[in-house]
Design a protein around this motif. Structure first.
Motif, mmCIF file in Angstrom:
data_model
loop_
_atom_site.group_PDB
_atom_site.id
_atom_site.type_symbol
_atom_site.label_atom_id
_atom_site.label_comp_id
_atom_site.label_asym_id
_atom_site.label_seq_id
_atom_site.Cartn_x
_atom_site.Cartn_y
_atom_site.Cartn_z
ATOM 1 N N PRO A 146 -12.866 -13.490 11.576
ATOM 2 C CA PRO A 146 -13.001 -12.207 12.586
ATOM 3 C C PRO A 146 -11.769 -11.671 13.438
ATOM 4 C CG PRO A 146 -14.637 -13.947 12.640
ATOM 5 C CD PRO A 146 -13.606 -14.440 11.721
ATOM 6 N N ASN A 147 -10.694 -12.636 13.230
ATOM 7 C CA ASN A 147 -9.538 -12.283 13.994
ATOM 8 C C ASN A 147 -8.304 -11.855 13.176
ATOM 9 O OD1 ASN A 147 -10.401 -14.930 15.910
ATOM 10 N ND2 ASN A 147 -10.275 -12.904 16.834
ATOM 11 N N LEU A 148 -8.801 -11.490 11.862
ATOM 12 C CA LEU A 148 -7.766 -10.613 10.956
ATOM 13 C C LEU A 148 -7.976 -9.317 10.488
ATOM 14 C CD1 LEU A 148 -7.277 -13.817 8.442
ATOM 15 C CD2 LEU A 148 -5.811 -13.211 10.503
ATOM 16 N N ILE A 149 -7.142 -8.459 10.464
ATOM 17 C CA ILE A 149 -7.548 -7.117 9.972
ATOM 18 C C ILE A 149 -7.815 -7.190 8.569
ATOM 19 C CG2 ILE A 149 -5.038 -6.450 9.465
ATOM 20 C CD1 ILE A 149 -7.264 -4.562 11.809
ATOM 21 N N THR A 150 -9.091 -6.363 8.186
ATOM 22 C CA THR A 150 -9.505 -6.544 6.887
ATOM 23 C C THR A 150 -8.467 -5.753 5.754
ATOM 24 O OG1 THR A 150 -11.664 -6.868 7.841
ATOM 25 C CG2 THR A 150 -11.224 -6.452 5.217
ATOM 26 N N LEU A 151 -8.006 -6.353 4.747
ATOM 27 C CA LEU A 151 -7.650 -5.621 3.534
ATOM 28 C C LEU A 151 -8.472 -5.130 2.912
ATOM 29 C CD1 LEU A 151 -4.666 -5.054 2.309
ATOM 30 C CD2 LEU A 151 -5.046 -7.347 1.184
ATOM 31 N N LYS A 152 -8.400 -3.743 2.547
ATOM 32 C CA LYS A 152 -9.382 -2.989 1.656
ATOM 33 C C LYS A 152 -9.105 -3.000 0.231
ATOM 34 C CE LYS A 152 -12.337 -2.126 5.013
ATOM 35 N NZ LYS A 152 -13.669 -2.646 5.071
ATOM 36 N N GLY A 153 -7.702 -2.926 0.102
ATOM 37 C CA GLY A 153 -7.283 -2.999 -1.272
ATOM 38 C C GLY A 153 -5.913 -2.237 -1.227
ATOM 39 N N TYR A 154 -5.371 -2.023 -2.657
ATOM 40 C CA TYR A 154 -4.029 -1.374 -2.650
ATOM 41 C C TYR A 154 -3.806 -0.616 -3.720
ATOM 42 C CZ TYR A 154 -3.529 -4.112 -7.013
ATOM 43 O OH TYR A 154 -3.595 -4.659 -8.309
ATOM 44 N N TYR A 155 -2.753 -0.068 -3.715
ATOM 45 C CA TYR A 155 -2.234 0.892 -4.701
ATOM 46 C C TYR A 155 -0.780 0.428 -5.318
ATOM 47 C CZ TYR A 155 -0.703 5.062 -7.291
ATOM 48 O OH TYR A 155 -0.068 5.806 -8.301
ATOM 49 N N TRP A 156 -0.719 0.439 -6.630
ATOM 50 C CA TRP A 156 0.589 -0.213 -7.064
ATOM 51 C C TRP A 156 0.888 0.971 -8.293
ATOM 52 C CZ3 TRP A 156 2.984 -0.758 -11.734
ATOM 53 C CH2 TRP A 156 4.024 -1.647 -11.681
ATOM 54 N N SER A 157 2.283 1.405 -8.159
ATOM 55 C CA SER A 157 3.033 2.037 -9.115
ATOM 56 C C SER A 157 4.274 1.582 -9.193
ATOM 57 C CB SER A 157 2.734 3.737 -8.911
ATOM 58 O OG SER A 157 3.640 3.915 -7.820
ATOM 59 N N PRO A 158 5.230 1.827 -10.034
ATOM 60 C CA PRO A 158 6.631 1.656 -10.099
ATOM 61 C C PRO A 158 7.593 2.240 -9.277
ATOM 62 C CG PRO A 158 5.894 2.110 -12.509
ATOM 63 C CD PRO A 158 4.846 2.483 -11.407
ATOM 64 N N GLN A 159 6.800 3.661 -8.460
ATOM 65 C CA GLN A 159 7.564 4.329 -7.565
ATOM 66 C C GLN A 159 7.211 3.477 -6.036
ATOM 67 O OE1 GLN A 159 5.699 5.813 -9.976
ATOM 68 N NE2 GLN A 159 7.255 6.028 -11.331
ATOM 69 N N PHE A 160 6.107 3.296 -6.032
ATOM 70 C CA PHE A 160 5.724 2.866 -4.367
ATOM 71 C C PHE A 160 4.481 1.963 -4.552
ATOM 72 C CE2 PHE A 160 2.295 5.595 -3.339
ATOM 73 C CZ PHE A 160 2.681 7.000 -4.251
ATOM 74 N N GLN A 161 4.249 1.271 -3.429
ATOM 75 C CA GLN A 161 3.129 0.504 -3.231
ATOM 76 C C GLN A 161 2.421 0.650 -1.949
ATOM 77 O OE1 GLN A 161 6.340 -1.478 -4.072
ATOM 78 N NE2 GLN A 161 5.986 -0.820 -6.057
ATOM 79 N N LEU A 162 1.337 0.598 -1.987
ATOM 80 C CA LEU A 162 0.257 1.055 -0.535
ATOM 81 C C LEU A 162 -0.680 -0.178 -0.489
ATOM 82 C CD1 LEU A 162 -0.779 4.589 -1.319
ATOM 83 C CD2 LEU A 162 1.249 3.884 -0.153
ATOM 84 N N LEU A 163 -0.666 -0.529 0.880
ATOM 85 C CA LEU A 163 -1.855 -1.476 1.170
ATOM 86 C C LEU A 163 -2.610 -0.900 2.026
ATOM 87 C CD1 LEU A 163 0.073 -4.814 2.019
ATOM 88 C CD2 LEU A 163 -1.156 -4.399 -0.232
ATOM 89 N N MET A 164 -4.138 -0.807 1.855
ATOM 90 C CA MET A 164 -5.097 0.086 2.726
ATOM 91 C C MET A 164 -5.716 -1.157 3.557
ATOM 92 S SD MET A 164 -6.015 2.617 0.048
ATOM 93 C CE MET A 164 -5.126 1.703 -1.388
#
Length: 987
Positions: free
Chosen positions: A756-774
């Motif tokens: 309850p006290n952590l922000i929920t990690l929904k998913g990610y995007y990976w590519s050689p150019q850049f990476q995203l965390l949602m």
């Protein structure tokens, strides 16, 4: 005399030109110019009129326009611009400017256009802008501005034609002075936290020149009063994403020029007002996700210019009348989740431009009109209705256009039409939960872009085609609950994009193919209730992404694969087999051997589908030869070894319910999504939009930057039709894990963190150019902003809320330290990483991102932690000390000192530097601890505040071993919160 005057004019002009040069040079000195766009600006020039991005008046030579849009500039908008006394246009949009908006801009008397949009500006809107009476265009959108809009901002700005403060963090009511802007033609305040009841609307109705009004995605409430008809020039009215209630204004149809009307995602009730039919120019009407009632209006077909109609998510009843065919320009018809009944009118095919048809979750019945499949539709969703009969064959037009076909949860019968193999661009096919009696079309493997095939719970029979994955784009394959026979084809290993494979409740036989081990992305494997035999291939233990497996009620034997999830399977995922070797199962364990021991199959009552039965007679032999005894001893030794290993690794059991939940989540996240050629998305139990999955870069282009962190830049973005907000962190690529498999493994570990006290990690995007965390988006901001950037209208944090934040943060960190091996260490605990929900519960963000670094020691030595000045544990700078959870204790201790005192960990005065921990320690030793408590707290219990201060000092000890563990911190705080009498009893 004339000569003297001429010389005087020349000197005055030179002086003015020098002011412009000096002003621009001073402005440039504050900037970082990565593309060298301003290199030609030099103080040696006598005039800036030849400089790029600068325009001057042809007669006076004074600078009138400065346009630096999209040059990648960063820094602060500093002094110097006030020297440009003839400046009329200042446009600095699409850069990376930060800090506050300089009040000096208000010193430019002739400024008429000010565009600072799409930057990273923070703080508040300066009240000084109210003095720029010549201002006609003001755009501060897509920044990080906060606080209320100054009440007197518009008092003297009667010349304003356009205002946009969209996509910021503004709060409070709309100032009443806005009604003074009688010339206003466009107002956009969308995507903020503005609130209040609509009493302000009456002020809007006086803005008779208004053409565009966008108040969407705020927190406005109450009913929208009548009077909107006064806005005779209004073309766009967008109030979606608020808490408006009551009915639509009855006179809405008297805004004769209205072309776009959006009241979706509110709390509106009542029926659609009949006056809407007067809107001859209306092309976009969206009222979805409200509580509107009444019959589907008969007059809707008379709105001949309507292109987009969305009434989904209401309680509208009645029939879809034949008059709908009068909407010749209609391209989107979305009526999902209402209470409509009856048959689809054949006249729907007259909407020849129809592109998207969504009628999901109604009570439609009858057959699907053949004429509907003659249109060039991209999406057809008729699921969760009562349609019967056969699926119509498609037309040549539909063969090229259709991308999504969802006819699930109906009463359809007959064959799957052979023409379905001609839908060359089909991505998503869902015919599940019908009564289709057909073989699998052999053309299924020919879809180049297909990502989801869901044919569950029909009467499909025959073999699984061998060429099912010729194009290797398939992500989800669900064929369970049918009558498929024969073996699982070895070619299933060609489906290397599969994340979900479900073949349960069929009549499949033979062994589980080893080629499944080629499915490196596979997360869910469901094979239960079949006739599969032999051993589970050991190679399947190498599938690192596998999260759920069910092989129950087959004829499998032998040991489980040694790796992956197989040692942690629940009993329900294994039961009902002939002889699987597992400590969770009772009964004999059968191993493959040269002279196998044959077990009596009737020892187990293997339940199958209702049409299945176990009828294979198996002879029961006993071999008592020496070789058999040797085999038995060897088998026993192997079984004992398997039991020992299983017992050691059976700490985490996954229930069968998780399989179903994960399966549905995965299906939802991949629906209507294409595969990316350059990167990959992965979602952890959340629904994604096709826009997001198909194009990550376009998502970033429309996202709003809301901050910078140690590990990259943070944006907010809206996903899907429902406009759900998420936070997206674009990771800094230096030293980040470059292997997609390593990155996937580490992020999935973070994705499993659920507290309850952590922000929920929904998913990610990976590519050689850049990476995203949602992650989840926290609209109420961080603890830092609440402590140090609080607006005067926002009440200070009470002690109860401060204590709640301290305790909740400690619980979240204790979970990270105790529930993972090795423990997840945050390394960057500070108030800006503690986000607050609407009840002031803390949510820790950015946890575990250090796991994504290839070399942590090199990372720590860089300047990236400079932003955490005062919170970084001293041992992080010393390589000889072992870095562990105690680093988080130091940052946490400093955070609770800041929470109690309201002061920053390091503050710079004119002659000295204040270190917060030293300051608190001195006051405690002098017996004056209350002097350091935040003065904005008027009431607080000393018996709680003083122990918390002491705890903060213990946590910030310079010696790591002297700091408590986070679990001990939680216990200490719980004791502090215990009422004094009970606390004394505890000791």
């Amino acid at each position: 005399m004339a000569c003297l005057q001429r010389c005087f004019c020349i000197n005055e002009s030179s002086l003015q030109l020098n002011d412009d040069v000096l002003g621009l040079i001073a402005f440039k000195s504050e900037l970082h110019d990565p593309s060298s766009a301003l290199n030609l600006w030099t103080e040696d020039d006598s005039s800036p009129c030849s400089w790029q991005h600068v325009q001057c008046h042809p007669v006076t030579g004074r600078v009138t326009q400065l346009s630096l849009d999209g040059l990648g500039l960063s820094g602060k908008i500093g002094k110097g611009l006030d020297k440009l006394q003839s400046l009329q246009v200042l446009s600095l949009s699409r850069n990376n400017f930060s800090g506050s908006i300089s009040p000096d801009i208000s010193l430019i008397p002739s400024l008429s256009i000010l565009n600072l949009s799409l930057n990273s500006l923070s703080s508040r809107i300066p009240i000084e802008l109210a003095s720029v009476v010549s201002l006609r265009f003001l755009d501060l959108s897509e920044n990080s501005l906060s606080g209320p809009i100054p009440d007197s901002l518009f008092e003297n700005l009667s010349s304003l034609r356009f205002v946009s403060f969209a996509s910021n963090f503004l709060e409070g009511p709309i100032p009443s002075s806005l009604s003074k802007c009688s010339s206003l033609g466009g107002l956009n305040l969308s995507n903020n936290h503005l609130s209040g009841n609509p009493s302000f609307v009456n002020g809007f109705w006086s803005l008779t020149r208004l053409r565009i009004l966008d108040l969407s995605h705020n927190a406005f409430s109450g009913s929208v009063p009548d009077g909107v008809s006064a806005l005779q020039n209004l073309k766009e009215l967008q109030l979606q994403g608020n808490h408006f209630s009551g009915s639509l204004p009855s006179d809405i149809g008297f805004c004769n020029h209205l072309s776009r009307l959006d009241f979706s995602d509110n709390l509106l009730t009542g029926a659609l007002p009949n006056s809407l039919q007067r809107l001859d120019f209306l092309s976009f009407l969206k009222l979805s996700n409200n509580m509107m009632i009444g019959d589907f209006p008969y007059w809707i077909g008379n709105m001949s210019n309507l292109e987009y109609l969305d009434l989904a998510g209401n309680a509208i009843t009645g029939y879809l009348l034949a008059s709908i065919g009068g909407l010749k320009l209609l391209n989107h018809l979305i009526l999902s989740h209402n209470q409509l009944t009856g048959e689809l009118p054949a006249s729907l095919s007259y909407c020849s431009r129809l592109f998207v048809l969504r009628l999901r979750g109604n009570g439609f019945n009858g057959s699907i009109p053949q004429s509907l499949f003659n249109l060039g539709l991209s999406e057809i969703d008729l699921s969760q209705n009562g349609f019967h009969g056969s699926i119509p064959p498609g037309s040549s037009k539909l063969f090229y256009s259709l991308q999504t076909l969802d006819l699930s949860n109906n009463k359809l019968t007959g064959d799957i039409p052979a023409e379905i193999g001609l839908f060359s661009n089909l991505r998503y096919l869902n015919l599940s939960w019908n009564n289709l009696h057909s073989r699998l079309p052999p053309q299924l493997g020919q879809f180049q872009n297909m990502t989801v095939i869901d044919l569950r719970n029909n009467a499909i029979y025959g073999l699984i085609p061998e060429d099912l994955c010729d194009f290797n784009s398939l992500s989800i394959l669900q064929l369970d609950g049918n009558s498929l026979i024969g073996p699982i084809t070895e070619d299933i290993g060609n489906c290397t994009s599969l994340s979900l494979l479900s073949l349960s409740h069929n009549y499949l036989n033979g062994s589980i193919p080893k080629s499944i081990s080629n499915l490196k992305k596979l997360e869910i494997l469901k094979l239960e209730y079949n006739y599969l035999s032999g051993e589970i291939p050991q190679e399947l233990g190498r599938l690192d992404n596998l999260l759920a497996v069910n092989v129950s009620y087959n004829r499998l034997i032998g040991r489980l694969p040694m790796g992956g999830i197989f040692q942690n399977l629940d009993q329900s995922a294994l039961q009902g087999n002939l002889g699987i070797c597992s400590p969770l199962l009772k009964g004999p364990c059968k191993m493959n051997a040269p002279k196998p021991l044959v077990l009596n199959p009737f020892v187990y009552n293997i339940p199958m589908n209702s049409n299945n039965s176990v009828s294979d007679p198996i002879q029961h032999h006993r071999f008592l030869s020496v070789s058999t005894i040797i085999v038995m001893v060897a088998v026993a030794l192997i079984v004992i070894g398997v039991l020992v290993v299983s017992l050691l690794n059976a700490s985490t059991h996954r229930s069968l319910a998780f399989v179903d939940t994960a399966m549905e989540s995965k299906c939802s996240s991949s629906q209507r999504s294409g595969s990316s050629a350059t990167g990959r998305f992965s979602f952890f139990g959340s629904r994604s939009s096709s826009e997001l999955v198909n194009n990550a870069e376009s998502l970033l282009n429309k996202a709003t930057e809301i901050g910078h962190g140690v590990f990259g830049t943070v944006y907010k973005a809206s996903l899907g039709d429902e406009g759900r907000m998420v936070a997206i962190r674009k990771l800094a690529t230096s030293n980040m894990l470059q292997s997609p498999d390593d990155f996937d493994r580490e992020v999935r570990i973070l994705g499993k963190a659920s507290h309850p006290n952590l922000i929920t990690l929904k998913g990610y995007y990976w590519s050689p150019q850049f990476q995203l965390l949602m992650t989840d988006y926290a609209p109420n901001g961080s603890l830092h902003s609440r402590l140090h950037e609080r607006s005067p209208s926002t009440p200070p944090l009470s002690w109860a809320n401060r204590f709640k934040i301290a305790l909740g943060t400690a619980k979240g960190l204790a979970y990270l330290h105790q529930s993972f091996r090795p423990p997840i260490i945050h390394y960057n605990i500070k108030p800006s990483n503690i986000l607050l929900d609407e009840k002031h519960n803390p949510k820790i963000s950015d946890f575990g991102l250090a796991r994504l670094l290839t070399k942590l020691d090199e990372h720590v030595k860089t300047s990236r932690f400079q932003s955490a000045l005062g919170y970084v544990a001293p041992e992080l700078a010393c390589q000889s000390l072992r870095v562990n959870e105690k680093c988080d204790l130091y940052g946490y201790g400093m955070m609770i000192l800041e929470l109690v005192t309201g002061r920053r960990p390091v503050e710079y005065g004119e002659d000295d530097v204040m270190i917060l921990s030293d300051h608190v320690r001195v006051l405690l030793e002098q017996g004056n601890a209350c002097d350091c408590v935040d003065p904005s707290m008027t009431e607080y219990p000393e018996e709680e505040v003083l122990p918390v201060l002491k705890l903060g000092l213990v946590c910030t000890s310079q010696i790591p071993s002297s700091r408590p563990s986070m679990a001990e911190v939680v216990q200490i705080l719980q004791v502090i919160k215990t009422p004094v009498p009970q606390r004394m009893e505890m000791f």
